[in-house]
Scaffold this motif. Structure first.
Motif, PDB file in Angstrom:
ATOM      1  N   PRO A   1      49.239  39.409  64.887  1.00 11.95           N
ATOM      2  CA  PRO A   1      49.083  40.730  64.277  1.00 11.95           C
ATOM      3  C   PRO A   1      48.801  40.657  62.773  1.00 11.95           C
ATOM      4  O   PRO A   1      48.058  41.494  62.246  1.00 11.95           O
ATOM      5  N   CYS A   2      49.367  39.651  62.108  1.00 15.92           N
ATOM      6  CA  CYS A   2      49.088  39.504  60.670  1.00 15.92           C
ATOM      7  C   CYS A   2      47.606  39.252  60.431  1.00 15.92           C
ATOM      8  O   CYS A   2      47.013  39.834  59.512  1.00 15.92           O
ATOM      9  N   ILE A   3      46.997  38.391  61.237  1.00 16.11           N
ATOM     10  CA  ILE A   3      45.567  38.111  61.095  1.00 16.11           C
ATOM     11  C   ILE A   3      44.758  39.362  61.395  1.00 16.11           C
ATOM     12  O   ILE A   3      43.799  39.681  60.686  1.00 16.11           O
ATOM     13  N   LEU A   4      45.129  40.089  62.441  1.00 14.31           N
ATOM     14  CA  LEU A   4      44.389  41.298  62.807  1.00 14.31           C
ATOM     15  C   LEU A   4      44.509  42.386  61.739  1.00 14.31           C
ATOM     16  O   LEU A   4      43.562  43.127  61.494  1.00 14.31           O
ATOM     17  N   ILE A   5      45.662  42.479  61.095  1.00 14.66           N
ATOM     18  CA  ILE A   5      45.874  43.511  60.079  1.00 14.66           C
ATOM     19  C   ILE A   5      45.337  43.069  58.720  1.00 14.66           C
ATOM     20  O   ILE A   5      44.627  43.822  58.048  1.00 14.66           O
ATOM     21  N   ALA A   6      45.687  41.851  58.310  1.00 20.58           N
ATOM     22  CA  ALA A   6      45.309  41.382  56.978  1.00 20.58           C
ATOM     23  C   ALA A   6      43.855  40.934  56.903  1.00 20.58           C
ATOM     24  O   ALA A   6      43.245  41.005  55.826  1.00 20.58           O
ATOM     25  N   GLY A   7      43.292  40.494  58.013  1.00 18.20           N
ATOM     26  CA  GLY A   7      41.919  39.985  58.015  1.00 18.20           C
ATOM     27  C   GLY A   7      40.902  40.934  57.404  1.00 18.20           C
ATOM     28  O   GLY A   7      40.173  40.546  56.482  1.00 18.20           O
ATOM     29  N   PRO A   8      40.816  42.174  57.876  1.00 23.54           N
ATOM     30  CA  PRO A   8      39.845  43.103  57.293  1.00 23.54           C
ATOM     31  C   PRO A   8      40.114  43.380  55.810  1.00 23.54           C
ATOM     32  O   PRO A   8      39.165  43.526  55.025  1.00 23.54           O
ATOM     33  N   LEU A   9      41.364  43.431  55.419  1.00 24.20           N
ATOM     34  CA  LEU A   9      41.692  43.666  54.008  1.00 24.20           C
ATOM     35  C   LEU A   9      41.255  42.489  53.145  1.00 24.20           C
ATOM     36  O   LEU A   9      40.718  42.676  52.047  1.00 24.20           O
ATOM     37  N   ILE A  10      41.453  41.286  53.655  1.00 27.82           N
ATOM     38  CA  ILE A  10      41.041  40.096  52.917  1.00 27.82           C
ATOM     39  C   ILE A  10      39.523  40.013  52.839  1.00 27.82           C
ATOM     40  O   ILE A  10      38.962  39.641  51.802  1.00 27.82           O
ATOM     41  N   GLU A  11      38.834  40.380  53.921  1.00 32.46           N
ATOM     42  CA  GLU A  11      37.369  40.415  53.901  1.00 32.46           C
ATOM     43  C   GLU A  11      36.863  41.353  52.813  1.00 32.46           C
ATOM     44  O   GLU A  11      35.935  41.025  52.071  1.00 32.46           O
ATOM     45  N   GLN A  12      37.457  42.534  52.697  1.00 32.40           N
ATOM     46  CA  GLN A  12      37.067  43.493  51.664  1.00 32.40           C
ATOM     47  C   GLN A  12      37.319  42.924  50.270  1.00 32.40           C
ATOM     48  O   GLN A  12      36.480  43.071  49.370  1.00 32.40           O
ATOM     49  N   LEU A  13      38.456  42.291  50.076  1.00 35.33           N
ATOM     50  CA  LEU A  13      38.779  41.700  48.786  1.00 35.33           C
ATOM     51  C   LEU A  13      37.783  40.613  48.421  1.00 35.33           C
ATOM     52  O   LEU A  13      37.286  40.568  47.290  1.00 35.33           O
ATOM     53  N   VAL A  14      37.453  39.753  49.375  1.00 37.45           N
ATOM     54  CA  VAL A  14      36.494  38.672  49.120  1.00 37.45           C
ATOM     55  C   VAL A  14      35.129  39.247  48.772  1.00 37.45           C
ATOM     56  O   VAL A  14      34.441  38.754  47.864  1.00 37.45           O
ATOM     57  N   GLN A  15      34.711  40.305  49.456  1.00 36.67           N
ATOM     58  CA  GLN A  15      33.424  40.925  49.155  1.00 36.67           C
ATOM     59  C   GLN A  15      33.380  41.478  47.737  1.00 36.67           C
ATOM     60  O   GLN A  15      32.350  41.436  47.080  1.00 36.67           O
ATOM     61  N   LYS A  16      34.503  41.986  47.248  1.00 35.31           N
ATOM     62  CA  LYS A  16      34.550  42.507  45.886  1.00 35.31           C
ATOM     63  C   LYS A  16      34.563  41.385  44.847  1.00 35.31           C
ATOM     64  O   LYS A  16      33.961  41.502  43.791  1.00 35.31           O
ATOM     65  N   VAL A  17      35.265  40.311  45.165  1.00 36.19           N
ATOM     66  CA  VAL A  17      35.424  39.217  44.213  1.00 36.19           C
ATOM     67  C   VAL A  17      34.188  38.320  44.171  1.00 36.19           C
ATOM     68  O   VAL A  17      33.734  37.917  43.105  1.00 36.19           O
ATOM     69  N   VAL A  18      33.649  38.008  45.336  1.00 32.23           N
ATOM     70  CA  VAL A  18      32.511  37.100  45.431  1.00 32.23           C
ATOM     71  C   VAL A  18      31.269  37.906  45.773  1.00 32.23           C
ATOM     72  O   VAL A  18      31.062  38.269  46.917  1.00 32.23           O
ATOM     73  N   LYS A  19      30.487  38.152  44.764  1.00 32.20           N
ATOM     74  CA  LYS A  19      29.261  38.918  44.982  1.00 32.20           C
ATOM     75  C   LYS A  19      28.064  38.002  44.818  1.00 32.20           C
ATOM     76  O   LYS A  19      28.003  37.190  43.898  1.00 32.20           O
ATOM     77  N   GLU A  20      27.101  38.151  45.722  1.00 27.20           N
ATOM     78  CA  GLU A  20      25.892  37.355  45.645  1.00 27.20           C
ATOM     79  C   GLU A  20      25.028  37.872  44.507  1.00 27.20           C
ATOM     80  O   GLU A  20      24.819  39.093  44.369  1.00 27.20           O
ATOM     81  N   LYS A  21      24.540  36.948  43.707  1.00 24.77           N
ATOM     82  CA  LYS A  21      23.669  37.356  42.610  1.00 24.77           C
ATOM     83  C   LYS A  21      22.315  37.768  43.175  1.00 24.77           C
ATOM     84  O   LYS A  21      21.768  37.116  44.053  1.00 24.77           O
ATOM     85  N   ILE A  22      21.810  38.862  42.665  1.00 25.78           N
ATOM     86  CA  ILE A  22      20.499  39.338  43.094  1.00 25.78           C
ATOM     87  C   ILE A  22      19.446  38.494  42.384  1.00 25.78           C
ATOM     88  O   ILE A  22      19.430  38.383  41.165  1.00 25.78           O
ATOM     89  N   LYS A  23      18.549  37.912  43.176  1.00 27.54           N
ATOM     90  CA  LYS A  23      17.500  37.079  42.605  1.00 27.54           C
ATOM     91  C   LYS A  23      16.398  37.972  42.047  1.00 27.54           C
ATOM     92  O   LYS A  23      15.973  38.927  42.671  1.00 27.54           O
ATOM     93  N   THR A  24      15.956  37.631  40.872  1.00 29.69           N
ATOM     94  CA  THR A  24      14.840  38.367  40.263  1.00 29.69           C
ATOM     95  C   THR A  24      13.722  37.379  39.981  1.00 29.69           C
ATOM     96  O   THR A  24      13.929  36.183  39.824  1.00 29.69           O
ATOM     97  N   ASN A  25      12.531  37.878  39.894  1.00 27.60           N
ATOM     98  CA  ASN A  25      11.362  37.036  39.653  1.00 27.60           C
ATOM     99  C   ASN A  25      10.978  37.048  38.194  1.00 27.60           C
ATOM    100  O   ASN A  25       9.814  37.118  37.853  1.00 27.60           O
ATOM    101  N   HIS A  26      11.922  36.969  37.290  1.00 25.24           N
ATOM    102  CA  HIS A  26      11.611  36.971  35.857  1.00 25.24           C
ATOM    103  C   HIS A  26      11.715  35.614  35.275  1.00 25.24           C
ATOM    104  O   HIS A  26      12.454  34.801  35.513  1.00 25.24           O
TER     105      HIS A  26
END
Length: 80
Positions: free
Chosen positions: A55-80
């Motif tokens: 149950p901890c994985i089922l409950i905490a998993g989505p919250l941790i996924e959201q946190l990781v998405q906020k902390v680790v953002k992919e840099k947008i590649k530009t052609n400059h």
């Protein structure tokens, strides 16, 4: 039940099985050594840890996924 939910449940079951098994085996081995009742103590501890972990994985998993998405953002590649 949706396919996405089935995958999350299967992941939680397998992840909990593997991690609780390894950790409980290691901690009990370090703390008690490989005594006569080791297998019985380990299986009992593993079952308790597993029932808590799923149950901890089922409950905490989505919250941790959201946190990781906020902390680790992919840099947008530009052609400059």
């Amino acid at each position: 039940m949706s396919f996405h939910l089935k995958r999350k449940i299967a992941f939680a079951l397998l992840m909990a099985l593997l991690t609780t098994g390894i950790i409980s085996f290691t901690v009990i081995g370090v703390n008690l050594g490989f005594i006569n009742d080791f297998l019985h103590i380990w299986i009992k501890s593993w079952l308790i840890a597993y029932l808590i972990a799923v149950p901890c994985i089922l409950i905490a998993g989505p919250l941790i996924e959201q946190l990781v998405q906020k902390v680790v953002k992919e840099k947008i590649k530009t052609n400059h």
